[in-house]
Design an enzyme around this catalytic site. Structure first.
Site, mmCIF file in Angstrom:
data_model
loop_
_atom_site.group_PDB
_atom_site.id
_atom_site.type_symbol
_atom_site.label_atom_id
_atom_site.label_comp_id
_atom_site.label_asym_id
_atom_site.label_seq_id
_atom_site.Cartn_x
_atom_site.Cartn_y
_atom_site.Cartn_z
ATOM 1 N N GLU A 44 0.798 -1.165 0.196
ATOM 2 C CA GLU A 44 0.116 -0.100 0.013
ATOM 3 C C GLU A 44 0.783 1.180 0.055
ATOM 4 O O GLU A 44 1.155 1.641 -1.071
ATOM 5 C CB GLU A 44 -0.809 0.003 1.151
ATOM 6 N N GLU B 118 -2.329 0.575 13.438
ATOM 7 C CA GLU B 118 -3.291 0.881 12.331
ATOM 8 C C GLU B 118 -4.831 0.812 13.169
ATOM 9 O O GLU B 118 -5.777 1.767 12.889
ATOM 10 C CB GLU B 118 -3.483 0.070 11.501
HETATM 11 C C1 BGC Z 1 -5.150 2.809 4.348
HETATM 12 C C2 BGC Z 1 -5.779 3.818 5.338
HETATM 13 C C3 BGC Z 1 -6.682 4.830 4.249
HETATM 14 C C4 BGC Z 1 -7.710 4.106 4.017
HETATM 15 C C5 BGC Z 1 -8.834 4.594 3.547
HETATM 16 C C6 BGC Z 1 -6.553 2.119 4.290
HETATM 17 O O1 BGC Z 1 -6.015 0.984 3.450
HETATM 18 O O2 BGC Z 1 -4.045 2.108 4.916
HETATM 19 O O3 BGC Z 1 -4.892 4.588 5.995
HETATM 20 O O4 BGC Z 1 -6.674 6.127 4.891
HETATM 21 O O5 BGC Z 1 -7.316 2.898 3.426
HETATM 22 O O6 BGC Z 1 -9.825 4.354 4.111
#
Ligand code: BGC
Length: 843
Positions: A465, A726
């Site tokens: 990501e 997270e």
């Molecule tokens: C990310 C987040 C991001 C989100 C959107 C995720 O997969 O890791 O931090 O803001 O997607 O909702």
């Protein structure tokens, strides 16, 4: 009375930058000593600002004759104090490349050998055919002693440039990530000391990087987000002692080959096969006749821009905290710290063809092995294939998020280090207090910032990501600004954000824009395009952060699609209050609160630029949105639809409530927090402690900090976290369970502003008016320092035996309102102040 001294001189928020944008740089300084009464800036005898009788000035925009490209300008600032004394400090900046003549070149893409990464053993690499890294070289003669040499260089992909084997600069992962279709940064290096008389060689290794490697999580494409193979552009400008000049540029005459870097990918990892090495290829005298001519791929210079910020650098090495032999030729290394970077390993002499493999993970599984489940498709695996002799292995074109490394293929482990990589933002703040767990929280927040400020502010550094998600950055920004000087870093990224804005005004969810991610911005994500510039302006005082047209275009976009001013349409993927553990905040309420915030801040930004009509238009719109919000979402005075913490937090923080509803709404918020602990996701968490304490509930803010059950910050600390997770509880599907995500670390702002007590007054810009309000809770001491754009701020307090003692440093040109825990308030000017009270009523 006394003298004032300027220090920390910067050009466009960077100390002595090489290769700046040549238009009208901001020349700034910090202050120490007495209050200034006037300043004078002079640039190389070329321009003088004239004496400016402005006691608040901490910077001046250059307004002299056009600056020439590739030129070093020295400048100085003189400050006067009220007693008539003056002092001067000097610095310099150097302008960047003017017009380019170089061509883009590449190793012939049709001749590229695609390597299937090794799949034997426990390697989980997918068969995706990564290409070996191109090596490009050009030998040239110098005629006479070189007095100065500058290398202007960039790549579509990543580059590492050397002259006669000497590394040009220390940038990692250069040229950094942008939407390369719109903008490509180049770097400028002083390479004078690398050159010799006679034959010289400019040699560059290229890698895919974000350009043509894997990025983000788009399962449909094998990398190739912006292009399919890396390309190089470079101009080496030589100035001889006799004043003559020469340029060595990419174009015809370059040779291309392949060497030991069999592949390099940000997510997959890197493989060096030393049997394929081409020793000496970066030095003069190497026979490159068997190499092919490099291919000229184009002459498009339009996207090239000088770097606005400091690059990613290898900032420090960490020694292992523990090394365990887990099997024949296998070791598990615990670096004791979750970080972003890579491993450097001394590899002993091995049988040629032996493979040494380094796998990375943030955590261990139940059996004590690496837990790689949360990496998703990021293999994060580096491989060395030995040619026989001992060597040192360190990948150059990848990075991983990890605390643990499993190293297989060596019986006796040699020296091993974790090399920490991040965008090199200078440290600005420190925080410490009497509670070691809060200190650990602060360290976790700082490490989360390091690990996620890698060219762009990312969500996480480990899984597939690592994107520049706007909301994550928006909620964390106030904390980030206190920990480090992020002005230049965000100036660069704001351009990425604006590059990603649609012609209709829509801001994205991620910047740089990347296919595979929903393009239309969600509430709280897209609004970062307004919230971030405003906060940067307040912290750093540079009105250039405020692009009113871009901000207004966003607000008008939302308004156009939502004529009744309740933001229902065009909410993109509406992530709501992402990862909230509590009841869902109504989506339209949350969205409309951000719509109001964006309109409100755009009105203020327009005012800053003197655009009164636009300011009035946006102010009226903000008022109308506020009225619509109250009409639609107020279920009773001080009560909001959904009755959620984030609902009340947004309404209180964004000024959405009529005055008489503020107290009941804050009371309701306090009840909810008291009953349930924190229930916010990403969009409310940064507001929790500040809003509670602002409305008289500092005790509850401290209770949240003290809470040990999940969801809580201390829960993570007690579970051994070394970064911020997270999810509040660190438990969830592995595919969405990063252990290095900074959004919940946004409480850092309150550690500085609440616990220690360093904050800026609501209408203050560039820390002109401070609010010092320590909220001790049950702590016995706390101290914080902050190198503000104006100068050093420090707060230190301690209590004991019924005494509360506070020491405060207010920078020159600033004043502070100091609130003591016993309710006393003092207005103080710049300088050092101490206060002592016997009152013990705290928090
Ligand atoms: C990310 C987040 C991001 C989100 C959107 C995720 O997969 O890791 O931090 O803001 O997607 O909702």
């Amino acid at each position: 009375m006394g003298s004032v001294w300027p220090y920390g001189l910067c050009c466009d928020h960077r100390a002595t930058p090489l290769g700046t944008d040549a238009s009208a740089p901001l020349l700034s300084w910090r202050l120490s000593g007495a209050d200034p009464v006037a300043c004078l800036v002079e640039v190389d005898g070329l321009w003088s600002s004239g004496r400016l009788d402005d006691p608040a000035a901490i910077g001046v925009r250059y307004a002299g004759p056009p600056l020439r490209p590739r030129t070093r300008y020295t400048w100085q600032v003189t400050l006067w104090a009220a007693d008539g004394t003056s002092s001067t400090a000097r610095s310099w900046f150097e302008t960047g490349q003017g017009d380019w003549t170089a061509a883009w070149i590449a190793a012939d893409p049709d001749a590229v050998e695609h390597v299937d990464p090794p799949t034997e053993g426990d390697l989980a690499l997918r068969d995706h055919g990564l290409a070996a890294c191109p090596q490009l070289r050009r030998a040239f003669e110098t005629r006479s002693p070189v007095a100065a040499a500058r290398l202007y260089v960039s790549a579509k992909g990543l580059y590492e440039a050397r002259i006669n084997g000497h590394r040009a600069g220390d940038a990692e992962l250069a040229p950094g990530w942008t939407d390369y279709r719109r903008r490509i940064q180049y770097q400028t290096y002083d390479v004078t000391s690398c050159l010799t008389e006679g034959e010289n060689v400019l040699a560059v290794t290229l890698a895919d990087g974000w350009w043509s490697g894997f990025a983000g999580f788009d399962p449909r494409r094998p990398g190739y987000h912006y292009g399919t193979f890396p390309e190089l552009i470079a101009e080496l400008h030589l100035t001889y002692a006799d004043g003559s000049a020469e340029i060595v540029a990419t174009g015809d005459g370059w040779r291309a080959g392949r060497g030991h870097v069999r592949y390099a990918d940000l997510l997959k990892g890197e493989c060096h096969d030393l049997r394929a090495a081409t020793p000496g290829w970066r030095l003069p005298g190497f026979d490159d006749t068997s190499w092919s001519p490099a291919v000229v791929t184009g002459h498009d210079h339009a996207p090239l821009v000088p770097s606005l910020d400091e690059p990613v650098r290898a900032v420090r090495d960490l020694a292992p905290a523990a090394v365990t032999r887990t099997g024949p030729g296998t070791h598990l290394v615990d670096f004791g710290q979750n970080l972003a970077g890579r491993v450097r390993l001394a590899v002993p002499a091995l049988e040629p063809g032996s493979r040494v493999t380094i796998r990375h993970a943030e955590t261990l599984d139940a059996e004590g092995g690496l837990d790689t489940a949360n990496l998703r498709t990021a293999d994060a695996t580096d491989v060395l294939i030995s040619a026989g002799p001992a060597t040192v292995f360190e990948p150059g074109f990848t990075y991983h998020g990890f605390r643990y490394a499993e190293i297989t293929g060596v019986e006796v482990l040699g020296e091993v280090k974790a090399v920490v990589l991040h965008s090199d933002t200078p440290q600005a703040g420190t925080f410490a207090c009497s509670d070691p767990e809060l200190d650990q929280l602060q360290r976790n927040i700082e490490w989360g910032q390091r690990g996620n400020f890698v060219s762009v502010p990312t969500d996480c550094p480990q899984r597939d990501e690592r994107l520049g998600w706007l909301a994550d950055a928006q909620v964390f920004l106030p904390t980030a600004c206190l920990n480090a000087d992020v002005a230049a870093f965000f100036a660069k990224w704001l351009r990425d954000v604006r590059d990603a804005q649609t012609p209709q005004g829509g801001f994205p969810n991620v910047a740089p824009r990347l296919s595979g991610v929903a393009e239309e911005g969600a509430p709280g994500w897209a609004d970062a395009g307004v919230l971030i510039p405003w906060h940067l302006y307040r912290v750093y005082g540079d009105p250039r952060f405020l692009d009113v047209d871009s901000m207004a275009a966003w607000v008008d976009f939302v308004r156009r699609h939502n004529p009744d001013l309740i933001w229902r349409a065009r909410t993109g993927p509406h992530y709501a209050d992402w990862l909230s553990p509590g009841p869902a905040t109504p989506r339209e309420l949350l969205a409309t609160a951000f719509f109001h915030r964006s309109a409100d801040l755009t009105a203020r930004a327009a005012q800053v630029h003197g655009r009164t009509a636009e300011a009035e238009r946006m102010r009226a719109l903000a008022d109308d949105i506020r009225a619509a919000f109250i009409k639609t979402f107020a279920s009773a005075p001080g009560r909001l639809t959904g009755d959620t913490q984030t609902g009340y937090l947004l309404a209180l923080a964004f000024g959405l409530l009529p005055p008489e509803w503020i107290v009941p709404a804050a009371r309701r918020l306090a009840e909810l927090v008291g009953e349930h602990g924190p229930q916010t996701g990403f969009l409310g968490v940064n507001l929790l402690c500040p809003v509670l304490s602002e409305h008289g509930h500092a005790d509850l803010a401290h209770a949240l900090l003290n809470r040990t059950a999940p969801p809580s910050w201390r829960y993570q600390v007690r579970r051994g976290a070394t970064t911020v997770w997270e999810r509040w509880d660190g438990a969830g599907a592995p595919s969405m369970n990063s252990f290095n995500h900074y959004a919940f670390g946004s409480v850092g702002e309150w550690l500085y502003g609440g616990v220690a007590g360093i904050a800026q007054a609501p209408d203050s810009v560039a820390y002109r008016e401070l609010v010092i309000r320590p909220l001790p809770g049950d702590l016995t001491w706390a101290r914080a320092t902050y190198e503000s754009v104006r100068g050093r701020i420090a707060v230190s307090w301690e209590r004991g035996g019924g005494d509360f003692h506070l020491a405060v440093t207010v920078p020159p040109g600033a004043s502070a309102t100091v609130h003591l825990p016993d309710g006393q308030t003092h207005q103080v000017p710049s300088g050092d102040h101490t206060f002592r009270t016997t009152e013990e009523t705290t928090a």
